[in-house]
Scaffold this motif. Structure first.
Motif, PDB file in Angstrom:
ATOM      1  N   CYS A 199     -12.614   5.460   8.826  1.00  0.00           N
ATOM      2  CA  CYS A 199     -12.292   4.148   8.419  1.00  0.00           C
ATOM      3  C   CYS A 199     -11.685   4.119   6.892  1.00  0.00           C
ATOM      4  N   GLN A 224      -8.479   5.918   6.153  1.00  0.00           N
ATOM      5  CA  GLN A 224      -7.281   5.113   6.709  1.00  0.00           C
ATOM      6  C   GLN A 224      -7.136   3.926   5.490  1.00  0.00           C
ATOM      7  N   ALA A 225      -8.082   3.226   5.282  1.00  0.00           N
ATOM      8  CA  ALA A 225      -7.986   2.249   4.379  1.00  0.00           C
ATOM      9  C   ALA A 225      -7.608   2.740   2.965  1.00  0.00           C
ATOM     10  N   HIS A 280      -5.486   5.116   2.529  1.00  0.00           N
ATOM     11  CA  HIS A 280      -3.909   5.677   2.566  1.00  0.00           C
ATOM     12  C   HIS A 280      -3.403   4.287   2.576  1.00  0.00           C
ATOM     13  N   GLN A 281      -4.254   3.160   3.197  1.00  0.00           N
ATOM     14  CA  GLN A 281      -3.097   1.933   3.350  1.00  0.00           C
ATOM     15  C   GLN A 281      -3.167   1.380   2.119  1.00  0.00           C
ATOM     16  N   LEU A 282      -4.055   1.389   1.019  1.00  0.00           N
ATOM     17  CA  LEU A 282      -4.193   0.798  -0.274  1.00  0.00           C
ATOM     18  C   LEU A 282      -2.996   1.731  -0.975  1.00  0.00           C
ATOM     19  N   TYR A 305      -0.447   3.704  -0.172  1.00  0.00           N
ATOM     20  CA  TYR A 305       0.675   3.987   0.266  1.00  0.00           C
ATOM     21  C   TYR A 305       1.406   3.094   1.270  1.00  0.00           C
ATOM     22  N   ASP A 306       0.676   2.058   1.827  1.00  0.00           N
ATOM     23  CA  ASP A 306       1.213   0.941   2.785  1.00  0.00           C
ATOM     24  C   ASP A 306       2.277   0.127   1.961  1.00  0.00           C
ATOM     25  N   ASN A 321       3.381  -2.743   2.514  1.00  0.00           N
ATOM     26  CA  ASN A 321       3.103  -4.095   2.801  1.00  0.00           C
ATOM     27  C   ASN A 321       1.925  -4.659   1.863  1.00  0.00           C
ATOM     28  N   ASN A 325      -1.293  -5.960   3.650  1.00  0.00           N
ATOM     29  CA  ASN A 325      -2.082  -4.790   4.096  1.00  0.00           C
ATOM     30  C   ASN A 325      -2.892  -4.024   3.001  1.00  0.00           C
ATOM     31  N   LYS A 326      -2.174  -3.958   1.849  1.00  0.00           N
ATOM     32  CA  LYS A 326      -2.864  -3.525   0.626  1.00  0.00           C
ATOM     33  C   LYS A 326      -4.072  -4.180   0.375  1.00  0.00           C
ATOM     34  N   ALA A 341      -7.053  -4.075   2.788  1.00  0.00           N
ATOM     35  CA  ALA A 341      -7.449  -2.721   2.312  1.00  0.00           C
ATOM     36  C   ALA A 341      -8.512  -2.675   1.330  1.00  0.00           C
TER      37      ALA A 341
END
Length: 937
Positions: A14, A17-18, A20-22, A24-25, A27, A30-31, A34
């Motif tokens: 997890c 994934q979090a 990566h979201q922080l 590279y996402d 949005n 979403n950042k 995360a």
């Protein structure tokens, strides 16, 4: 174990994934999600496992960085979770990771160093004696795959972050003292290493730069100056290397800025010639336009002078070298170019001149006289330098500046103005004479070499001093007033300064009214220029305030010019309001019939405009116009005060200013009665708009504040209007006006009935708001509480009424003020008998942990008030309340509750002590007593 392991593995997945979201996402939501989740993961028990997984070599730096940060968070904030037997294992793991990352990612290495620094601080001195010595030894040992240079840089990084981590650590206060002492003793392990690396010819620039940064960090621990003398000397040598210059400057400045360093006078005396040797480098930098170098050298000189001027002044045998340092700082003050475009250095020096002056003036008279002989000429030179620096650039150059640069220059001139005002304390009347002579020579000089900038700067000097210093006894002011009309005002900046200078001399003009005719025409002429709006209006306001009894001969002219500029809308709203205040001061000194005549001509156009606007359908455009007109009336009535005339025309007033006492109704009341119906019409259409209601209330509030009891004829009708307004749509401004009315008229028998009716009405309406939920109306709640407090203070009889629900007011939270009247206001006493215990239970519950610790002072005040005014009741209530098991917290014993009760009941005079008792008890209730959180409380 299997369940725990699988949970950690799942959490680690997890995390990837979090992260990566922080990073590279795209949005942003979403950042944010995360980041929030990751912060919770950092403090979870599983962080001890996953942080090592995240630090593995195959992971990307972003993931490794999070792992290192998680380690630091756990060590610094959850130290109590680590068993003592695991300290050494954790230490070994961290050393190993730092060694591995010495050749890896710099940001990860730094976080790991910070984590090890936090570990060391928590273990020192008992669990890890000689921590720093061990760090040095570990990294100096050969072996492993890491080359010597990388190990050296990693060690320097660790040694640099260690004192920085100490400064921000959350160690309890008693531990901070122990650890600071232990770190101070470790300097003997750090100093030889830094000395060797800095003086070693083959040390790369990067290593030397890190050494200097490390020195900057350690001196924050108050390392004795004489114990870092060699490093400071090496830092001066490093200034010659452009790559090391900035870090060397920081190291030197940080070292000599430490408060403790003034004890080491011999070392300071050695530093003075080293600073003086930088003068050639400074001059070269200025000549070549190298702002960074000149700025850095200036910082060093100022730092030595500012922090140690007294210590160096007292070394009488070295007076010449210190004077040379002062002259070097003078060069920095007068550095060529215009601030902030061509230079940013001169502003650094201004505080030094304050400090030096304070130190000289603090000596006893005989010693002071000796120093003044040397330093008065220096300060006269400083005045010349400052006025030169305050000069505007050429018109073309100034036009090319950005608005930000112009604003910085304005602030810089204000700083110069403050410095000149301070310098006057040392130089006295001779400074004004000096400025006057220079201005006289400039204005009588027939050669066309003089620029407006020279004239403006000298006037600015006068203005700076006259604004705050009493110049009434100066013999040069009459000459200055005589020179002002001779100035060829062909520039906005010069005109502004002329205006502000006249304004600064308003008090002097009040004592020398014969000179008004020289300057008043200039001010009235400037009123018509929108570029001089602020300076001309503020100057007229000052003159009208200070000289109003000498202005009747000029009154018609002033009113006429003011009316003209108001009608032409030359000025912005705020300046229009100031102008109305000026006219209020002016009219206050006239006979009533003349006031009324002037008021009629002045405000009739606005009343007509308001009548027209009142008939229109409400829209944003006419709203602004209505608020503007109401604002003009408010500001006029704020200063139109004929009662001051009677006070100031008593026995002590000069004959020229004596005025016959005024008779008949107050002119402001006359006008308000004439426009009252019109204001009601405006309100009827705009009652939903808080800004219009506020503007209406402001007219009456300012009039009441100014007129006080002269407002009496309007009390009844205004009370009725306020009641109608508030009943229809409650607004805070109406409560504020009601408070003013209660303050002035509630104690007067004639006016008590309408005030009582208004108070009961607004209280009843507001209590309905409280029943519906007051959270949406914080302004009304605040104003209501202030109104109730004022009523209790001025006229407690208002609470005797059967129409007033005292219990409901009590439940609103107006406790402390009501409690104070439990004996003299029977309804309050009755409410307290019935509901006082409920209040105590709520207070104890809050202290027990149900409310924020920041509110404990307020709860302590309620306890103190109950103890002071209802001691017998509180004694019984406390005993009953604290008898309940687990109340107010399961963490407190019966013995601790008894102690708390006895301590509170003992303090009926010392409110501060009750606050301390409550703070102590709330920490016990929350289980925080003796923790690091308590140390910050």
């Amino acid at each position: 174990f299997r369940v725990s392991l699988s949970k950690t593995v799942f959490l680690t997945l997890c995390l990837f994934q979090a992260l990566h979201q922080l990073y590279y996402d795209p949005n942003i939501e979403n950042k944010n999600l995360a980041q929030k989740w990751l912060m919770q993961a950092q403090v979870s028990p599983q962080a001890w496992q996953f942080c090592w997984v995240l630090l593995r070599p195959e992971k990307v730096p972003e993931i490794q960085y999070f792992g290192a940060s998680a380690l630091h968070t756990k060590i610094s904030r959850y130290w109590g979770d680590i068993p003592a037997e695991q300290y050494d294992t954790l230490k070994t793991q961290l050393f190993s990771q730092i060694a591995r990352f010495a050749s890896g990612s710099k940001i990860v290495l730094t976080r790991l160093c910070v984590a090890l620094a936090s570990l060391a601080l928590n273990m020192m001195p008992e669990a890890w004696p000689g921590a720093v010595s061990e760090m040095v030894r570990m990294f100096q040992e050969e072996g492993g795959e890491v080359d010597g240079r990388a190990r050296c840089l990693a060690l320097l990084e660790l040694l640099t972050v260690l004192p920085e981590e100490f400064q921000t650590s959350r160690l309890p206060q008693y531990r901070k003292g122990q650890v600071r002492g232990a770190l101070g003793r470790e300097w003997t392990a750090v100093y030889p290493l830094l000395q060797q690396l800095l003086r070693q010819p083959d040390s790369p620039p990067l290593v030397k730069a890190r050494v200097l940064k490390c020195l900057s960090s350690w001196v924050l621990l108050d390392v004795p100056l004489n114990e870092s003398e060699g490093l400071v000397e090496a830092s001066f040598t490093a200034l010659a290397d452009p790559e090391l210059f900035d870090t060397a400057v920081e190291a030197i400045v940080n070292t000599i800025s430490q408060p403790d360093s003034q004890r080491y006078v011999n070392t300071l005396l050695k530093l003075v010639p080293q600073v003086l040797q930088l003068q050639e480098q400074l001059r070269d930098a200025v000549q070549n336009g190298d702002m960074e170098t000149s700025h850095g050298i200036c910082r060093i000189a100022v730092s030595l002078g500012e922090n140690h001027s007294r210590a160096l002044l007292e070394q009488v045998e070295h007076w010449q070298s210190f004077l040379a340092l002062v002259n070097m700082i003078m060069f920095c003050t007068g550095i060529p170019g215009h601030y902030p475009v061509n230079e940013t250095t001169s502003s650094l020096t201004l505080t030094f001149w304050y400090t030096l002056q304070d130190d000289i003036m603090s000596f006893e008279a005989e010693k002071q006289a000796v120093y003044l002989q040397v330093y008065r000429p220096v300060y006269f030179q400083l005045v010349d330098v400052l006025l030169h620096k305050a000069q505007f650039p050429t018109d073309e150059e100034y036009a090319s500046w950005s608005s930000d640069e112009k604003e910085q220059f304005r602030i810089y001139r204000v700083d110069i103005s403050d410095t000149l005002m301070y310098v006057y304390e040392m130089l006295g009347a001779e400074l004004l004479s000096n400025l006057y002579d220079k201005l006289g020579r400039l204005l009588t000089n027939t050669e066309p070499t003089t620029t407006w900038q020279h004239t403006e700067a000298l006037l600015y000097g006068f203005q700076s001093i006259a604004e705050t210093i009493d110049v009434n006894y100066s013999d040069v002011i009459p000459g200055l007033i005589g020179l002002i009309p001779r100035i060829n005002i062909n520039n906005v900046q010069l005109a502004d300064t002329v205006m502000f200078t006249i304004g600064a001399l308003a008090e002097w003009l009040a004592d020398h009214p014969v000179m008004l005719s020289s300057v008043l025409p200039l001010v009235l002429q400037a009123l018509g220029n929108p570029d001089l709006s602020v300076s001309s209006v503020s100057t007229l306001k000052k003159i009208c305030r200070e000289c109003k009894y000498d202005l009747p001969p000029y009154a018609n002219n002033i009113v006429a010019v003011s009316q003209e500029v108001l009608i032409k809308q030359i000025h912005k709203t705020s300046q229009c309001m100031w102008l109305m205040q000026a006219l209020g001061f002016l009219l206050s000194a006239l006979p009533v019939e003349e006031i009324l005549r002037n008021l009629h001509s002045l405000i009739t156009p606005y009343i007509q405009q308001l009548e027209k606007l009142a008939g229109e359908t409400p829209n944003p455009s006419n709203k602004l116009a209505i608020i503007h007109i109401l604002g003009l009336l408010s500001n006029l009535f704020t200063t139109l005060d004929i009662t001051k005339q009677e006070e100031e025309s008593g026995e002590n007033a000069p004959p020229i200013k004596s005025v016959p006492p005024q008779t008949g109704p107050n002119p402001v009341v006359v006008v308000l009665q004439q426009v009252f119906a019109l204001i009601q019409t405006v309100l009827s259409k705009w009652l939903n708009d808080s800004q219009v209601v506020e503007a209406v209330c402001a007219i009456f509030e300012k009039s009441v504040k100014t007129l006080l009891h002269d407002f009496a004829p309007m009390v009844s009708q205004l009370s009725e209007m306020l009641g109608q307004m508030y009943s229809t749509i409650p607004q805070a401004s109406a409560l504020d006006l009601t408070r003013q009315m209660v303050h002035i008229f509630a104690s007067e028998t004639n006016h008590f009935p309408p005030i009582k009716a208004l108070f009961e009405l607004v209280t009843s309406v507001t209590l309905t708001i409280f029943q519906q939920g007051p959270r949406d109306h914080p302004d009304i709640v605040d104003s209501f509480m202030q109104l109730q407090a004022q009523a209790l203070k001025r006229k407690p009889d208002l609470f005797l009424s059967e129409s007033l629900d005292v219990k409901a007011v009590f439940h609103c939270g107006k406790c402390t003020e009501l409690i104070a009247h439990c004996a003299d206001v029977p309804p309050v006493g009755q409410v307290l008998q019935e509901d006082g215990k409920l209040l105590l239970l709520a207070v104890l519950e809050a202290i027990g942990g149900q409310s924020s610790r920041s509110l404990m002072d307020q709860f302590a005040e309620v306890l103190f008030c109950l103890n002071k005014h209802c001691f017998a009741l509180l004694t019984v209530w406390l005993k009953e309340a604290l008898r309940s098991p687990g109340f107010p917290s399961s963490r407190v014993s019966d013995e601790q509750k008894d102690t708390f009760s006895q301590q509170v009941l003992r303090e009926r005079v010392n409110k501060r002590r009750v606050k301390d008792i409550v703070k102590e008890f709330t920490l016990v209730c929350r289980g925080l007593h003796g923790t690091e959180y308590a140390a910050d409380y």
